[in-house]
Design a protein around this motif. Structure first.
Motif, PDB file in Angstrom:
ATOM      1  N   HIS A  22      28.330  -1.678  57.565  1.00  0.00           N
ATOM      2  CA  HIS A  22      29.370  -1.562  56.541  1.00  0.00           C
ATOM      3  C   HIS A  22      30.336  -2.750  56.618  1.00  0.00           C
ATOM      4  O   HIS A  22      30.630  -3.401  55.610  1.00  0.00           O
ATOM      5  N   ALA A  23      30.813  -3.040  57.832  1.00  0.00           N
ATOM      6  CA  ALA A  23      31.769  -4.130  58.017  1.00  0.00           C
ATOM      7  C   ALA A  23      31.126  -5.486  57.766  1.00  0.00           C
ATOM      8  O   ALA A  23      31.759  -6.401  57.233  1.00  0.00           O
ATOM      9  N   ALA A  24      29.843  -5.638  58.147  1.00  0.00           N
ATOM     10  CA  ALA A  24      29.141  -6.906  57.920  1.00  0.00           C
ATOM     11  C   ALA A  24      29.035  -7.193  56.427  1.00  0.00           C
ATOM     12  O   ALA A  24      29.232  -8.335  55.984  1.00  0.00           O
ATOM     13  N   GLU A  25      28.724  -6.170  55.644  1.00  0.00           N
ATOM     14  CA  GLU A  25      28.625  -6.362  54.195  1.00  0.00           C
ATOM     15  C   GLU A  25      29.979  -6.737  53.603  1.00  0.00           C
ATOM     16  O   GLU A  25      30.081  -7.636  52.768  1.00  0.00           O
ATOM     17  N   ALA A  26      31.022  -6.051  54.035  1.00  0.00           N
ATOM     18  CA  ALA A  26      32.366  -6.364  53.533  1.00  0.00           C
ATOM     19  C   ALA A  26      32.771  -7.787  53.889  1.00  0.00           C
ATOM     20  O   ALA A  26      33.315  -8.526  53.066  1.00  0.00           O
ATOM     21  N   LEU A  27      32.470  -8.183  55.113  1.00  0.00           N
ATOM     22  CA  LEU A  27      32.833  -9.524  55.590  1.00  0.00           C
ATOM     23  C   LEU A  27      32.110 -10.605  54.794  1.00  0.00           C
ATOM     24  O   LEU A  27      32.719 -11.570  54.317  1.00  0.00           O
ATOM     25  N   LEU A  28      30.796 -10.446  54.628  1.00  0.00           N
ATOM     26  CA  LEU A  28      30.009 -11.479  53.941  1.00  0.00           C
ATOM     27  C   LEU A  28      30.283 -11.499  52.441  1.00  0.00           C
ATOM     28  O   LEU A  28      30.306 -12.565  51.821  1.00  0.00           O
ATOM     29  N   LEU A  29      30.498 -10.339  51.836  1.00  0.00           N
ATOM     30  CA  LEU A  29      30.764 -10.300  50.392  1.00  0.00           C
ATOM     31  C   LEU A  29      32.146 -10.849  50.062  1.00  0.00           C
ATOM     32  O   LEU A  29      32.340 -11.523  49.051  1.00  0.00           O
ATOM     33  N   ASN A  30      33.118 -10.564  50.911  1.00  0.00           N
ATOM     34  CA  ASN A  30      34.495 -10.991  50.631  1.00  0.00           C
ATOM     35  C   ASN A  30      34.778 -12.426  51.063  1.00  0.00           C
ATOM     36  O   ASN A  30      35.521 -13.142  50.399  1.00  0.00           O
ATOM     37  N   ASN A  31      34.185 -12.836  52.186  1.00  0.00           N
ATOM     38  CA  ASN A  31      34.546 -14.136  52.756  1.00  0.00           C
ATOM     39  C   ASN A  31      33.401 -15.137  52.815  1.00  0.00           C
ATOM     40  O   ASN A  31      33.640 -16.327  52.991  1.00  0.00           O
ATOM     41  N   GLY A  32      32.170 -14.663  52.713  1.00  0.00           N
ATOM     42  CA  GLY A  32      31.033 -15.563  52.811  1.00  0.00           C
ATOM     43  C   GLY A  32      30.645 -16.156  51.469  1.00  0.00           C
ATOM     44  O   GLY A  32      31.283 -15.903  50.444  1.00  0.00           O
ATOM     45  N   LYS A  56      23.487 -13.935  46.916  1.00  0.00           N
ATOM     46  CA  LYS A  56      24.277 -13.754  45.693  1.00  0.00           C
ATOM     47  C   LYS A  56      25.310 -12.651  45.914  1.00  0.00           C
ATOM     48  O   LYS A  56      26.160 -12.756  46.782  1.00  0.00           O
ATOM     49  N   ASP A  57      25.204 -11.556  45.166  1.00  0.00           N
ATOM     50  CA  ASP A  57      26.221 -10.512  45.244  1.00  0.00           C
ATOM     51  C   ASP A  57      25.782  -9.301  46.054  1.00  0.00           C
ATOM     52  O   ASP A  57      26.327  -8.203  45.899  1.00  0.00           O
ATOM     53  N   SER A  58      24.780  -9.487  46.907  1.00  0.00           N
ATOM     54  CA  SER A  58      24.356  -8.391  47.766  1.00  0.00           C
ATOM     55  C   SER A  58      24.135  -8.920  49.176  1.00  0.00           C
ATOM     56  O   SER A  58      24.177 -10.129  49.414  1.00  0.00           O
ATOM     57  N   VAL A  59      23.927  -8.005  50.105  1.00  0.00           N
ATOM     58  CA  VAL A  59      23.677  -8.380  51.498  1.00  0.00           C
ATOM     59  C   VAL A  59      22.367  -7.745  51.939  1.00  0.00           C
ATOM     60  O   VAL A  59      22.144  -6.543  51.749  1.00  0.00           O
ATOM     61  N   LYS A  60      21.466  -8.562  52.498  1.00  0.00           N
ATOM     62  CA  LYS A  60      20.186  -8.093  53.010  1.00  0.00           C
ATOM     63  C   LYS A  60      20.276  -8.006  54.536  1.00  0.00           C
ATOM     64  O   LYS A  60      20.992  -8.788  55.168  1.00  0.00           O
TER      65      LYS A  60
END
Length: 244
Positions: A22-32, A56-60
């Motif tokens: 959950h936190a990894a997705e938030a981190l990469l979507l917001n700051n990556g 793009k706009d998702s995290v794998k």
């Protein structure tokens, strides 16, 4: 595992230890940015890691396994941790089950500079009295993202067309194709009552989403891909119900 956690940051500055999915997705979507990635521990066991990649706009998320001091990732086996880390210096190209291609360009460091700027408290009072820490209920939107092409059945003319789908938070959007910016429609999963495999259509790998005004039918290329969509959509619905 503690010894491994101490070893990782020495030569892998993008290892985030116990960072959650959950936190990894938030981190990469917001700051990556597209191609940002990080390594973290997986819940699958002490020898398992997860590589989280922004596309793009998702995290794998991809499995990395440690076995007999070797690191298994994709089609490769790396005899040492240093060899595994060096592999990423060459910007490897990954392809996922959905056909998404990702160039791993930007490792997201576990230690990032942050400004030492803090606000001063000017108002501080209690709105309620008599409550304790047990009355505090943490609440956050479910992130889990996914994207990919699905074959969707039309609403009025019951033909099937390929559409690009994206899942983010509680919204499932579908577009005419991947390059389009504006979705054809946005489905609010808070209004969805069920997601399940469907065998009523003359197609394989189909599933349906049940809404009050309509049931949506979609088909994936493979049974594995359809199962992945169903699992993450069902997980979203469970998170919505927990919040109600």
């Amino acid at each position: 595992m503690a010894a491994l956690s101490r070893l990782m940051p020495v030569c892998c500055r993008w290892y985030h230890s116990d960072l959650s999915r959950h936190a990894a997705e938030a981190l990469l979507l917001n700051n990556g940015v597209d191609g940002s990635y990080l390594l973290r521990n997986s819940n699958d066991g002490p020898e398992c890691f997860a590589l989280s990649v922004r596309a793009k706009d998702s995290v794998k998320h991809f499995h990395v396994t440690r076995r007999d001091n070797c690191y298994m990732f994709g089609f490769n086996e790396f005899p040492t941790l240093e060899d595994f880390v060096k592999h990423f210096a060459n910007q490897p190209l990954l392809g996922s089950d959905t056909g998404t291609l990702m160039v791993l360009k930007n490792p997201y460091p576990w230690r990032v500079e942050e400004p030492s700027i803090y606000e001063s408290v000017r108002v501080h009072t209690a709105i309620q009295t008599g409550r304790n820490e047990n009355d505090l209920v943490p609440n956050a939107p479910a992130l889990g993202t996914k994207e990919g092409y699905l074959i969707k059945q039309g609403a009025f003319v019951k033909n099937w067309k390929q559409r690009w789908f994206t899942l983010s938070r509680y919204e499932l959007k579908y577009f005419r194709d991947r390059e389009c910016d504006e979705p054809i429609r946005t489905l609010d999963l808070r209004e969805c009552s069920a997601v399940q495999f469907d065998y009523s259509q003359d197609r394989v790998n189909c599933f349906c989403l049940v809404f009050p005004e309509r049931t949506f039918y979609a088909c994936a290329k493979t049974g594995v891909e359809a199962d992945e969509w169903i699992k993450i959509l069902k997980w979203k619905l469970s998170q919505i119900r927990k919040g109600q």
